[in-house]
Design a protein around this motif. Structure first.
Motif, mmCIF file in Angstrom:
data_model
loop_
_atom_site.group_PDB
_atom_site.id
_atom_site.type_symbol
_atom_site.label_atom_id
_atom_site.label_comp_id
_atom_site.label_asym_id
_atom_site.label_seq_id
_atom_site.Cartn_x
_atom_site.Cartn_y
_atom_site.Cartn_z
ATOM 1 N N ILE A 43 0.824 47.095 34.926
ATOM 2 C CA ILE A 43 1.172 47.933 33.787
ATOM 3 C C ILE A 43 2.530 47.495 33.229
ATOM 4 O O ILE A 43 3.479 47.282 33.992
ATOM 5 N N LEU A 44 2.613 47.359 31.911
ATOM 6 C CA LEU A 44 3.888 47.097 31.243
ATOM 7 C C LEU A 44 4.370 48.403 30.633
ATOM 8 O O LEU A 44 3.672 49.036 29.851
ATOM 9 N N TRP A 45 5.600 48.794 31.029
ATOM 10 C CA TRP A 45 6.151 50.075 30.608
ATOM 11 C C TRP A 45 7.158 49.878 29.482
ATOM 12 O O TRP A 45 7.892 48.898 29.458
ATOM 13 N N GLY A 46 7.209 50.855 28.566
ATOM 14 C CA GLY A 46 8.289 50.858 27.606
ATOM 15 C C GLY A 46 7.899 51.293 26.214
ATOM 16 O O GLY A 46 6.736 51.218 25.802
ATOM 17 N N ARG A 47 8.913 51.750 25.484
ATOM 18 C CA ARG A 47 8.723 52.169 24.110
ATOM 19 C C ARG A 47 8.394 50.959 23.242
ATOM 20 O O ARG A 47 9.131 49.993 23.208
ATOM 21 N N GLY A 48 7.258 51.034 22.559
ATOM 22 C CA GLY A 48 6.807 49.938 21.717
ATOM 23 C C GLY A 48 5.611 49.192 22.272
ATOM 24 O O GLY A 48 5.028 48.364 21.582
ATOM 25 N N THR A 49 5.231 49.483 23.519
ATOM 26 C CA THR A 49 4.057 48.805 24.083
ATOM 27 C C THR A 49 2.789 49.165 23.316
ATOM 28 O O THR A 49 1.882 48.339 23.166
ATOM 29 N N LEU A 50 2.715 50.406 22.821
ATOM 30 C CA LEU A 50 1.557 50.842 22.051
ATOM 31 C C LEU A 50 1.877 50.978 20.565
ATOM 32 O O LEU A 50 0.993 50.844 19.722
ATOM 33 N N ASP A 51 3.120 51.263 20.232
ATOM 34 C CA ASP A 51 3.504 51.510 18.835
ATOM 35 C C ASP A 51 4.803 50.778 18.510
ATOM 36 O O ASP A 51 5.875 51.350 18.615
ATOM 37 N N ILE A 52 4.729 49.534 18.013
ATOM 38 C CA ILE A 52 3.537 48.705 17.942
ATOM 39 C C ILE A 52 3.986 47.264 18.103
ATOM 40 O O ILE A 52 3.505 46.372 17.432
ATOM 41 N N LYS A 53 4.993 47.056 18.964
ATOM 42 C CA LYS A 53 5.461 45.693 19.197
ATOM 43 C C LYS A 53 4.356 44.833 19.794
ATOM 44 O O LYS A 53 4.364 43.611 19.636
ATOM 45 N N SER A 54 3.408 45.451 20.446
ATOM 46 C CA SER A 54 2.285 44.694 21.005
ATOM 47 C C SER A 54 1.488 44.014 19.899
ATOM 48 O O SER A 54 1.049 42.867 20.061
ATOM 49 N N GLN A 55 1.303 44.685 18.767
ATOM 50 C CA GLN A 55 0.558 44.088 17.657
ATOM 51 C C GLN A 55 1.307 42.869 17.103
ATOM 52 O O GLN A 55 0.706 41.822 16.843
ATOM 53 N N LEU A 56 2.612 43.007 16.934
ATOM 54 C CA LEU A 56 3.427 41.883 16.475
ATOM 55 C C LEU A 56 3.332 40.726 17.459
ATOM 56 O O LEU A 56 3.168 39.562 17.069
ATOM 57 N N ALA A 57 3.416 41.048 18.754
ATOM 58 C CA ALA A 57 3.358 40.001 19.777
ATOM 59 C C ALA A 57 1.993 39.331 19.820
ATOM 60 O O ALA A 57 1.895 38.110 20.023
ATOM 61 N N PHE A 58 0.914 40.101 19.630
ATOM 62 C CA PHE A 58 -0.423 39.497 19.552
ATOM 63 C C PHE A 58 -0.452 38.414 18.475
ATOM 64 O O PHE A 58 -0.976 37.317 18.684
ATOM 65 N N GLN A 59 0.096 38.730 17.328
ATOM 66 C CA GLN A 59 0.024 37.821 16.196
ATOM 67 C C GLN A 59 0.894 36.584 16.409
ATOM 68 O O GLN A 59 0.469 35.453 16.137
ATOM 69 N N MET A 60 2.104 36.782 16.923
ATOM 70 C CA MET A 60 2.991 35.643 17.174
ATOM 71 C C MET A 60 2.456 34.766 18.309
ATOM 72 O O MET A 60 2.483 33.537 18.238
ATOM 73 N N GLU A 61 1.981 35.395 19.358
ATOM 74 C CA GLU A 61 1.454 34.654 20.506
ATOM 75 C C GLU A 61 0.238 33.836 20.100
ATOM 76 O O GLU A 61 0.083 32.673 20.502
ATOM 77 N N THR A 62 -0.633 34.440 19.297
ATOM 78 C CA THR A 62 -1.830 33.738 18.837
ATOM 79 C C THR A 62 -1.458 32.507 18.017
ATOM 80 O O THR A 62 -2.014 31.413 18.222
ATOM 81 N N ALA A 63 -0.531 32.673 17.089
ATOM 82 C CA ALA A 63 -0.096 31.535 16.275
ATOM 83 C C ALA A 63 0.519 30.443 17.146
ATOM 84 O O ALA A 63 0.231 29.246 16.969
ATOM 85 N N GLU A 64 1.343 30.833 18.105
ATOM 86 C CA GLU A 64 1.996 29.854 18.994
ATOM 87 C C GLU A 64 0.964 29.083 19.809
ATOM 88 O O GLU A 64 1.041 27.854 19.932
ATOM 89 N N LEU A 65 -0.019 29.791 20.353
ATOM 90 C CA LEU A 65 -1.037 29.145 21.181
ATOM 91 C C LEU A 65 -1.906 28.191 20.366
ATOM 92 O O LEU A 65 -2.234 27.089 20.814
ATOM 93 N N LEU A 66 -2.301 28.615 19.163
ATOM 94 C CA LEU A 66 -3.135 27.743 18.338
ATOM 95 C C LEU A 66 -2.361 26.519 17.852
ATOM 96 O O LEU A 66 -2.924 25.433 17.711
ATOM 97 N N LEU A 67 -1.069 26.683 17.643
ATOM 98 C CA LEU A 67 -0.252 25.539 17.240
ATOM 99 C C LEU A 67 -0.142 24.502 18.354
ATOM 100 O O LEU A 67 0.016 23.307 18.089
ATOM 101 N N THR A 68 -0.237 24.949 19.622
ATOM 102 C CA THR A 68 -0.181 23.990 20.730
ATOM 103 C C THR A 68 -1.392 23.058 20.700
ATOM 104 O O THR A 68 -1.335 21.956 21.249
ATOM 105 N N ARG A 69 -2.466 23.498 20.058
ATOM 106 C CA ARG A 69 -3.676 22.671 19.941
ATOM 107 C C ARG A 69 -3.710 21.899 18.624
ATOM 108 O O ARG A 69 -4.697 21.246 18.314
ATOM 109 N N GLY A 70 -2.646 22.006 17.853
ATOM 110 C CA GLY A 70 -2.623 21.321 16.576
ATOM 111 C C GLY A 70 -3.515 21.969 15.538
ATOM 112 O O GLY A 70 -3.890 21.336 14.546
ATOM 113 N N TRP A 71 -3.856 23.231 15.757
ATOM 114 C CA TRP A 71 -4.779 23.943 14.868
ATOM 115 C C TRP A 71 -4.077 24.371 13.593
ATOM 116 O O TRP A 71 -2.931 24.833 13.613
ATOM 117 N N GLN A 72 -4.754 24.233 12.474
ATOM 118 C CA GLN A 72 -4.263 24.712 11.189
ATOM 119 C C GLN A 72 -5.326 25.595 10.566
ATOM 120 O O GLN A 72 -6.511 25.234 10.549
#
Length: 498
Positions: free
Chosen positions: A156-185
């Motif tokens: 479990i990850l605890w803290g203010r923002g885990t649900l509202d809504i830093k997790s959503q921002l992190a999903f988007q940044m993490e996804t972009a970072e991971l796809l860029l590692t594959r050279g994806w555009q």
């Protein structure tokens, strides 16, 4: 006079016709809204192998540890913390910042542009906010783990923002970072717009960024923001099956300040008609006794219709024939404050001000009444209605002006590409989930972007139970790593299909 036998025959014929109509509509909707088959079956999607849930949770934890708190009293905000958050994003997601164009607008607006291969296709826009509400402890409301510790314990990850809504921002940044590692555009342009003041109306973040997009002549095929989640154990008739509530419409909001004058003086000599406080109180009682009428908005009707294949036949017949059973549904919904808020414009007296001392008659009394406006109602209609209900010309009211007021946001079409894409991805990443349209009864940053698209989708791919929902803006806000892993897989597949 018509023979009794003929009357009986006609009544029987009518009853048979009604039953056949009910059954036909039930079978028709059961077929129309049958669950989508996963395109992958038991196979893993190629992007699943990119997920490092431990690393992702640690990166999100570092964002949680920065207390980017939005205070209603804006002077209490620590701007250095918001700058620190922006700098942390650069550290955590170096490929994103090396590849995407980044713009910082004011203290709270972050815009990223990911250039696509096909300039002919309309771009899409993803929203999130990185400010959070305060995490003050009162009485028995104490955090099990410190609210800005970002502690990871027993999955479990605890803290203010885990649900509202830093997790959503992190999903988007993490996804972009991971796809860029594959050279994806991406095939089309992707934009991100992150606001830092959503919790206090978004006037310096989202509203500013939306106006910049508008000035540049940008429009988007669809926009995706927060607003609703995958609800588990929140709808009893689904018997535990989760429902992805995809917000296609959003209630409007306005707060009225109601004021009445009084005659100040010594408390030993009050006016015969009472004080300003009493007069205002009587007006409030009249308001609260006169609730707004209930009705099933088209989005909510479609939500219930899409549940038809997943509920008992008896309930399925009811959901498939709301033309007949709407009064019954509205009666049932009215018995619970959560569902009741989805079928009517709500009003809540939230602030009351009057008087300075016990032996002085107050010269004025005022209160704030907050409304969440059901689609179909307008602010003008509310004003006219209040004049009729208050029945007292001494009670004046006006927009309180603390937050921007807005009428309800026009609903997106569930047949639109955005909803269809989310539904398709969920069939793979969350195969036991029912994707349905939903009416968001809160207020999101997406309202500022309504002129830039005809498809706004308000959804975060986290599976939440009632006890999880209670931690949003409350104590012990937290998220499981399993939830984060599945949410990240959702975003990876979503982006790869854009």
């Amino acid at each position: 006079m018509m023979p009794n036998s003929l009357i009986s025959a006609l009544l029987l014929l009518a009853a048979v016709g009604l039953i056949l109509t009910l059954v036909f509509r039930y079978l028709s909707m059961k077929k129309q809204y049958k669950p989508l088959d996963s395109a992958l079956g038991d196979q893993k999607h190629p992007t699943d192998s990119l997920v490092d849930i431990t690393g992702f949770a640690q990166r999100l934890a570092r964002l949680i540890q920065i207390p980017t708190v939005s205070w209603t009293n804006r002077s209490k905000r620590d701007l250095a913390l918001f700058s620190r958050f922006q700098e942390e994003l650069i550290t955590l997601y170096p490929r994103v910042h090396a590849t995407l164009t980044q713009e910082v607008h004011g203290n709270f607006g972050l815009v990223y542009h990911w250039k696509g291969k096909n300039s002919d296709r309309q771009p899409v826009l993803f929203l999130a906010h990185y400010d959070v509400v305060p995490a003050e402890e009162k009485g028995d409301e104490a955090w099990t783990e410190p609210p800005f510790s970002g502690k990871i314990k027993e999955g479990i990850l605890w803290g203010r923002g885990t649900l509202d809504i830093k997790s959503q921002l992190a999903f988007q940044m993490e996804t972009a970072e991971l796809l860029l590692t594959r050279g994806w555009q991406p095939d089309r342009d992707i934009y991100f717009a992150f606001g830092g003041d959503e919790e206090i109306a978004g006037t310096e973040g989202a509203r500013n960024m939306a106006s910049i997009f508008k000035e540049r002549g940008l429009s988007f095929e669809f926009i995706m923001d927060e607003g609703a989640v995958i609800a588990r154990d929140q709808l009893a008739f689904l018997k535990g099956q989760p429902a992805a509530l995809i917000g296609l419409a959003e209630k409007g909001m306005v707060t009225f300040k109601i004021t009445t004058p009084g005659k100040s003086g010594h408390s030993s000599m009050p006016e015969r008609e009472g004080t300003a406080i009493g007069r205002l109180a009587r007006g409030i009682v009249r308001l609260e006794k006169t609730r707004f009428p209930s009705r099933l908005d088209p989005v909510m009707r479609n939500m219930l219709e899409r549940f038809v294949p997943h509920v008992s036949p008896a309930l399925g017949v009811i959901f498939a024939n709301l033309w007949l059973f709407s009064p019954l549904i509205r009666y049932i919904f009215s018995k619970n404050k959560t569902t009741d808020s989805l079928i009517r414009t709500t009003q809540a007296v939230t602030v009351f001000n009057s008087g300075e001392q016990e032996n002085i008659l107050p010269g004025e009394a005022s209160c704030l009444v907050n409304h969440r406006i059901l689609p179909g109602d307008t602010i003008d209609q509310l004003q006219k209605r209040h004049k009729q209900v208050l029945k007292d010309k001494a009670l004046t009211f006006a927009d309180a002006g603390n937050w921007p007021a807005n009428n309800p946001i026009t609903a997106s079409d569930p047949k639109g590409t955005g909803f269809q894409l989310i539904q398709k991805v969920l069939a793979s990443t969350h195969p036991d989930t029912i994707a349905v349209p939903f009416l968001v009864n809160g207020s999101t940053d997406s309202k500022y972007y309504r002129e830039l698209t005809d498809q706004i989708l308000r959804f975060t791919p986290l599976v939440l139970r009632p006890e999880d929902i209670a931690t949003i803006h409350g104590v012990n806000e937290r998220v499981s790593l399993e939830n984060l892993e599945n949410g990240l897989k959702f975003y990876l597949q979503l982006f790869s299909q854009l």
